[in-house]
Scaffold this motif. Sequence first.
Motif, short mmCIF file in Angstrom:
data_model
loop_
_atom_site.label_atom_id
_atom_site.label_comp_id
_atom_site.label_asym_id
_atom_site.label_seq_id
_atom_site.Cartn_x
_atom_site.Cartn_y
_atom_site.Cartn_z
N TYR A 1 -4.21 6.13 10.41
CA TYR A 1 -3.37 4.18 10.89
C TYR A 1 -1.79 4.96 9.88
CZ TYR A 1 -6.92 2.08 12.90
OH TYR A 1 -8.27 2.61 13.40
N THR A 2 -1.69 5.49 8.89
CA THR A 2 -0.35 5.75 8.42
C THR A 2 0.46 6.44 8.55
OG1 THR A 2 -1.70 5.96 5.97
CG2 THR A 2 0.71 6.72 6.29
N ALA A 3 0.33 7.45 9.92
CA ALA A 3 1.28 8.36 10.54
C ALA A 3 1.75 6.86 11.70
CB ALA A 3 0.59 9.43 11.44
N HIS A 4 0.83 6.19 12.39
CA HIS A 4 0.99 5.35 12.98
C HIS A 4 1.04 3.56 12.92
CE1 HIS A 4 -0.15 8.34 16.69
NE2 HIS A 4 -1.13 8.71 15.47
N ALA A 5 2.10 3.89 11.44
CA ALA A 5 2.23 2.72 11.20
C ALA A 5 3.24 1.86 12.21
CB ALA A 5 2.48 2.93 9.34
N PRO A 6 4.65 3.10 11.95
CA PRO A 6 5.79 3.02 12.72
C PRO A 6 5.26 2.03 14.20
CG PRO A 6 5.94 4.66 12.09
CD PRO A 6 4.71 4.57 11.62
N GLU A 7 3.82 1.91 14.80
CA GLU A 7 3.47 1.88 16.30
C GLU A 7 3.09 0.01 16.17
OE1 GLU A 7 0.33 3.51 17.97
OE2 GLU A 7 1.41 5.76 18.34
N GLY A 8 2.82 -0.43 14.73
CA GLY A 8 2.49 -1.36 14.59
C GLY A 8 3.72 -2.36 13.80
N LEU B 1 0.60 -1.42 -0.03
CA LEU B 1 0.17 0.25 0.17
C LEU B 1 0.66 1.15 0.04
CD1 LEU B 1 -2.57 1.32 0.27
CD2 LEU B 1 -2.62 1.40 3.13
N PHE B 2 2.21 1.14 0.77
CA PHE B 2 2.92 1.92 0.46
C PHE B 2 3.66 2.36 -0.22
CE2 PHE B 2 2.65 2.04 5.61
CZ PHE B 2 1.62 3.31 6.29
N ILE C 1 5.27 10.37 1.43
CA ILE C 1 4.30 9.58 2.50
C ILE C 1 4.32 10.44 3.31
CG2 ILE C 1 2.94 8.39 3.63
CD1 ILE C 1 3.80 6.40 1.92
N ARG C 2 5.71 11.12 3.77
CA ARG C 2 6.02 11.33 4.89
C ARG C 2 5.98 13.26 5.07
NH1 ARG C 2 11.51 11.20 5.69
NH2 ARG C 2 12.28 9.23 4.07
N ALA C 3 6.09 13.82 3.47
CA ALA C 3 6.24 14.67 2.92
C ALA C 3 4.60 15.43 3.16
CB ALA C 3 6.53 15.09 1.53
N TRP C 4 3.98 14.44 2.48
CA TRP C 4 2.09 14.24 2.47
C TRP C 4 1.84 14.50 4.17
CZ3 TRP C 4 -0.41 9.80 4.24
CH2 TRP C 4 -2.07 10.06 3.61
N LEU C 5 1.91 14.15 5.54
CA LEU C 5 1.73 14.00 6.67
C LEU C 5 2.07 15.24 7.24
CD1 LEU C 5 3.18 10.12 7.87
CD2 LEU C 5 0.51 10.85 6.83
N GLY C 6 3.36 15.66 7.18
CA GLY C 6 3.03 16.77 6.97
C GLY C 6 2.76 17.95 6.89
#
Length: 214
Positions: A168-175, A139-140, A185-190
């Motif tokens: 759930y994308t922003a918190h994917a590292p928790e999984g 997905l990513f 993706i990281r720029a989009w989250l920002g």
Amino acid sequence: MPAPDQPIRFHQHPLSGHCHRVALFLNLLDLPYDTVEVDLLKGEQKTEPFLALNPFAQVPVIEDGSVVLPDSNAILVYLAKRYDTEGWLPEAPEAAARVQRWLSVAAGQLVNGPAIARVSNVFGRKVDLDQCAAIANRLFTLMESELTGREWLAGDRPTLADVALYSYTAHAPEGGISLEPYPNIRAWLGRIEALPGFIPMPRTAVGLQAAVSG
């Protein structure tokens, strides 16, 4: 922008990404709401009063006057149709379909990949983490490609697609799913986090450790 006659009642759990996407949109629209926390660990979602709101025993649920509505994506659509004047859900058929495509992804691959992996790490539920990671990374990889040369998932401005995919994308590292390979993706989250009215979803101890670890 129209406003509800009284604050919307928002039944939620603070660590649910499904609930956060609704809270995020309520705040982006600057709508008044009262939060009703549902204790999922004690099974409050399975009690008769809550089942009267949602027989599927799931959060979130909103009460907007006489309207009682469960399901996070359905709630996003309702709020956009009822209160939005800025174009979070476009009227044009093709543009609306592009948003719907991502709402389907939010209910499918996003849940089956990063969301379930996070549930395993945060709440101790046994799942196939390798399968979740494979789904998440497929997905990513697709999202990374879609965000090449563009700022938003479904158009030239933020839409419900971005709201539905954010939490759930922003918190994917928790999984255990790293976002390091995905700079777009990281720029989009920002960009989402810079929107007026943005509110973060609380990080768990697992999430805080993941953030510290990179």
